[in-house]
Design a protein around this motif. Structure first.
Motif, mmCIF file in Angstrom:
data_model
loop_
_atom_site.group_PDB
_atom_site.id
_atom_site.type_symbol
_atom_site.label_atom_id
_atom_site.label_comp_id
_atom_site.label_asym_id
_atom_site.label_seq_id
_atom_site.Cartn_x
_atom_site.Cartn_y
_atom_site.Cartn_z
ATOM 1 N N LYS A 288 0.837 -1.216 0.000
ATOM 2 C CA LYS A 288 0.000 0.000 0.000
ATOM 3 C C LYS A 288 0.862 1.253 0.000
ATOM 4 C CE LYS A 288 -4.010 -2.018 2.343
ATOM 5 N NZ LYS A 288 -4.825 -2.033 3.598
ATOM 6 N N ARG A 289 1.902 1.223 0.807
ATOM 7 C CA ARG A 289 2.790 2.392 0.889
ATOM 8 C C ARG A 289 3.509 2.609 -0.446
ATOM 9 N NH1 ARG A 289 8.032 3.669 2.474
ATOM 10 N NH2 ARG A 289 8.194 5.592 3.687
ATOM 11 N N LYS A 290 3.994 1.526 -1.044
ATOM 12 C CA LYS A 290 4.686 1.642 -2.328
ATOM 13 C C LYS A 290 3.730 2.115 -3.421
ATOM 14 C CE LYS A 290 7.705 -1.023 -5.406
ATOM 15 N NZ LYS A 290 8.303 -2.350 -5.681
ATOM 16 N N TYR A 291 2.498 1.629 -3.381
ATOM 17 C CA TYR A 291 1.506 2.041 -4.376
ATOM 18 C C TYR A 291 1.161 3.524 -4.221
ATOM 19 C CZ TYR A 291 -2.776 1.842 -7.202
ATOM 20 O OH TYR A 291 -3.739 2.050 -8.151
ATOM 21 N N ARG A 292 1.190 3.999 -2.989
ATOM 22 C CA ARG A 292 0.811 5.393 -2.731
ATOM 23 C C ARG A 292 1.943 6.364 -3.082
ATOM 24 N NH1 ARG A 292 -0.334 4.565 2.005
ATOM 25 N NH2 ARG A 292 1.460 5.475 3.083
ATOM 26 N N GLN A 295 4.896 6.530 -8.030
ATOM 27 C CA GLN A 295 3.967 6.751 -9.128
ATOM 28 C C GLN A 295 4.205 5.770 -10.269
ATOM 29 O OE1 GLN A 295 1.511 8.945 -8.758
ATOM 30 N NE2 GLN A 295 0.607 8.277 -10.705
ATOM 31 N N LEU A 296 5.457 5.454 -10.546
ATOM 32 C CA LEU A 296 5.747 4.499 -11.623
ATOM 33 C C LEU A 296 5.186 3.120 -11.288
ATOM 34 C CD1 LEU A 296 9.463 5.451 -12.434
ATOM 35 C CD2 LEU A 296 7.414 5.998 -13.769
ATOM 36 N N HIS A 297 5.373 2.721 -10.046
ATOM 37 C CA HIS A 297 4.830 1.424 -9.615
ATOM 38 C C HIS A 297 3.302 1.421 -9.678
ATOM 39 C CE1 HIS A 297 4.294 -2.220 -7.251
ATOM 40 N NE2 HIS A 297 3.528 -1.540 -6.413
ATOM 41 N N LYS A 298 2.715 2.536 -9.285
ATOM 42 C CA LYS A 298 1.253 2.658 -9.295
ATOM 43 C C LYS A 298 0.709 2.521 -10.714
ATOM 44 C CE LYS A 298 -2.389 5.760 -7.646
ATOM 45 N NZ LYS A 298 -2.650 7.059 -6.942
ATOM 46 N N ASN A 299 1.318 3.229 -11.652
ATOM 47 C CA ASN A 299 0.867 3.160 -13.041
ATOM 48 C C ASN A 299 1.066 1.758 -13.620
ATOM 49 O OD1 ASN A 299 0.215 5.874 -12.941
ATOM 50 N ND2 ASN A 299 2.213 6.526 -13.730
ATOM 51 N N ALA A 300 2.196 1.134 -13.279
ATOM 52 C CA ALA A 300 2.462 -0.216 -13.777
ATOM 53 C C ALA A 300 1.430 -1.210 -13.253
ATOM 54 C CB ALA A 300 3.873 -0.644 -13.378
ATOM 55 N N LYS A 301 1.081 -1.100 -11.968
ATOM 56 C CA LYS A 301 0.080 -1.992 -11.385
ATOM 57 C C LYS A 301 -1.294 -1.772 -12.019
ATOM 58 C CE LYS A 301 0.638 -4.489 -8.442
ATOM 59 N NZ LYS A 301 1.050 -5.911 -8.499
ATOM 60 N N LYS A 302 -1.615 -0.528 -12.325
ATOM 61 C CA LYS A 302 -2.900 -0.247 -12.967
ATOM 62 C C LYS A 302 -2.961 -0.881 -14.360
ATOM 63 C CE LYS A 302 -4.293 4.092 -10.764
ATOM 64 N NZ LYS A 302 -4.533 5.545 -10.977
ATOM 65 N N VAL A 303 -1.898 -0.719 -15.104
ATOM 66 C CA VAL A 303 -1.856 -1.290 -16.457
ATOM 67 C C VAL A 303 -1.961 -2.807 -16.393
ATOM 68 C CG1 VAL A 303 -0.408 -1.610 -18.493
ATOM 69 C CG2 VAL A 303 -0.565 0.645 -17.412
ATOM 70 N N MET A 304 -1.226 -3.418 -15.464
ATOM 71 C CA MET A 304 -1.265 -4.872 -15.319
ATOM 72 C C MET A 304 -2.654 -5.348 -14.914
ATOM 73 S SD MET A 304 2.370 -5.660 -13.434
ATOM 74 C CE MET A 304 1.872 -7.334 -13.076
ATOM 75 N N SER A 305 -3.282 -4.613 -13.985
ATOM 76 C CA SER A 305 -4.607 -4.996 -13.510
ATOM 77 C C SER A 305 -5.645 -4.910 -14.641
ATOM 78 C CB SER A 305 -5.008 -4.102 -12.348
ATOM 79 O OG SER A 305 -6.286 -4.443 -11.869
ATOM 80 N N LYS A 306 -5.596 -3.819 -15.425
ATOM 81 C CA LYS A 306 -6.540 -3.664 -16.530
ATOM 82 C C LYS A 306 -6.312 -4.740 -17.591
ATOM 83 C CE LYS A 306 -7.145 1.341 -16.063
ATOM 84 N NZ LYS A 306 -6.911 2.667 -16.708
ATOM 85 N N SER A 307 -5.038 -4.989 -17.886
ATOM 86 C CA SER A 307 -4.732 -5.995 -18.896
ATOM 87 C C SER A 307 -5.218 -7.379 -18.463
ATOM 88 C CB SER A 307 -3.222 -6.015 -19.145
ATOM 89 O OG SER A 307 -2.878 -7.036 -20.022
ATOM 90 N N LYS A 308 -4.998 -7.699 -17.214
ATOM 91 C CA LYS A 308 -5.428 -8.998 -16.694
ATOM 92 C C LYS A 308 -6.952 -9.088 -16.662
ATOM 93 C CE LYS A 308 -4.498 -12.221 -12.909
ATOM 94 N NZ LYS A 308 -3.815 -12.426 -11.602
#
Length: 412
Positions: A288-292, A295-308
């Motif tokens: 949660k802390r890393k996601y907050r 920003q690069l990690h946050k965007n990467a996780k969003k892209v991965m989540s949408k793709s999945k």
């Protein structure tokens, strides 16, 4: 022993060897028996006696020297002796020729060790006068230095073998030496560093020693106390030693490329996440802390989540079910007064720190949305409306007197 007609037994011979500090050899029934000195040995030579008729000992004055091809020369006085040794009583009539035979033996050794072209020079250095030989100063010096070197090497090797055998056989001596070495290793820093360097060098160069150490380490690691101790040491070294930390990271990345190792680590991580509650909460907080903050990690996780979500029908269905379940649970719990109070307290726990860009009021986090200026730049009309209605006059801007990290950084 002090009475006439009595002779030494094995007990007296062994006591004599320990007292004199030399090995004693007795010749009996066609073979030599050795009585080794059990204390410090003062010479690698020995005392030789022959058991005669089972009730008497005669001194042996000539034997072949160990690890050499020559003796004192006494055995050449009479060729009829075939026992490999001479007794003193047999040599009474040969004392006149002993000296010349010994010199002839040494002379033959010196001459045969030299090349053929130097034989003439050696012959000139040896003088003969009335059957007596004398060596030149050159030959005496060379012979003496050769004998000293040979004696020193043989003595050193012999002492090393004796010490090693005594260390293996004597348990008490071995434990005392171990305690002394451990005490010296702890107290003497130079000795400690020297031993470490030798150990590291031997581990790198000697393959058999390396494998042996690995096997012993694996066996010792089965002990629970030793295992926990090594884990704590490894963790502490990983935290404190930056170079060691980077080295381990690089090795781990290289090893992670192995498919079997990769799957094994994934299974271990999943099992630990399921079974260890403290580890699970710790990972959640870190993610949660890393996601907050990242920003690069946050965007990467969003892209991965949408793709999945769009590519995997089963995952999409699972996410929808979880969202619907969560909404239903919240709807049911909203009927409970305690749950409503709890949600309210969670929302107003921080703030009000967020400034509204339109009405300039201080609000809580759940009451505002982040202003995205890029959205209003899509058209000219939207940009003009945004310039008139949205203001950053009361927006917090970090200065030199701000606390690091600034607690109002998220509100900007």
């Amino acid at each position: 022993m002090h009475l006439v007609g009595s002779w030494a037994t094995e007990v007296e011979i062994q006591a004599a060897a320990d007292c004199l500090g030399v090995n004693i050899f007795t010749f009996f029934n066609g073979r030599w028996l050795q009585y080794s000195c059990r204390d410090r040995t003062f010479s690698n030579q020995g005392l030789y006696v022959a058991n005669t008729n089972g009730n008497h000992y005669e001194t042996v004055v000539c034997v072949q020297q160990p690890q050499t091809h020559m003796c004192y020369g006494y055995c050449k006085v009479k060729s009829s002796f075939s026992d490999g040794y001479n007794l003193r009583w047999k040599n009474d009539d040969a004392s006149a020729t002993i000296h010349s035979l010994k010199l002839n033996t040494l002379l033959e050794t010196e001459v045969t060790c030299r090349p053929a072209k130097e034989e003439a020079h050696v012959s000139e250095n040896i003088c003969c006068s009335k059957g007596k030989y004398s060596f030149s100063k050159y030959l005496k010096t060379q012979r003496t230095s050769t004998y000293k070197l040979k004696y020193h090497v043989l003595y050193k090797e012999n002492q090393k073998v004796v010490r090693n055998r005594f260390y293996r056989e004597n348990v008490l001596h071995r434990e005392i030496k171990k305690a002394q070495i451990k005490r010296k290793y702890r107290s003497n820093i130079l000795y400690k560093e020297k031993v470490k360097e030798l150990s590291i060098t031997k581990y790198k160069e000697n393959v058999s020693h390396k494998e042996k150490v690995k096997e012993l380490s694996k066996i010792k690691y089965e002990d629970v106390l030793h295992k926990e101790k090594k884990k704590d040491e490894s963790k502490r070294k990983y935290r404190e030693n930056a170079s060691h930390k980077e080295k381990l990271k690089a090795l781990s990345k290289i090893k992670y490329e192995d498919v079997s190792h990769k799957e094994k680590k994934k299974d271990e991580s999943k099992r630990k996440y399921r079974e260890n509650a403290a580890h699970k909460e710790k990972l959640k907080a870190l993610n949660k802390r890393k996601y907050r903050l990242n920003q690069l990690h946050k965007n990467a996780k969003k892209v991965m989540s949408k793709s999945k979500y769009h590519s995997t029908a089963e995952h999409k269905k699972q996410v929808k079910e979880l969202v619907n379940l969560k909404r239903h649970q919240i709807k049911v719990k909203m009927q409970e007064f305690d749950f409503v109070i709890e949600k309210f307290l969670d929302k107003v726990e921080e703030g009000p720190h967020y400034v509204c860009g339109c009405c300039n009021r201080l609000l809580f986090k759940h009451q505002v949305l982040k202003c995205k200026w890029d959205y209003y730049k899509k058209s000219r009309l939207l940009a003009e409306i945004a310039e008139k209605c949205i203001s950053d006059e009361y927006l917090h801007k970090c200065k030199e007197d701000c606390i690091v990290p600034c607690p109002l950084l998220e509100t900007a």
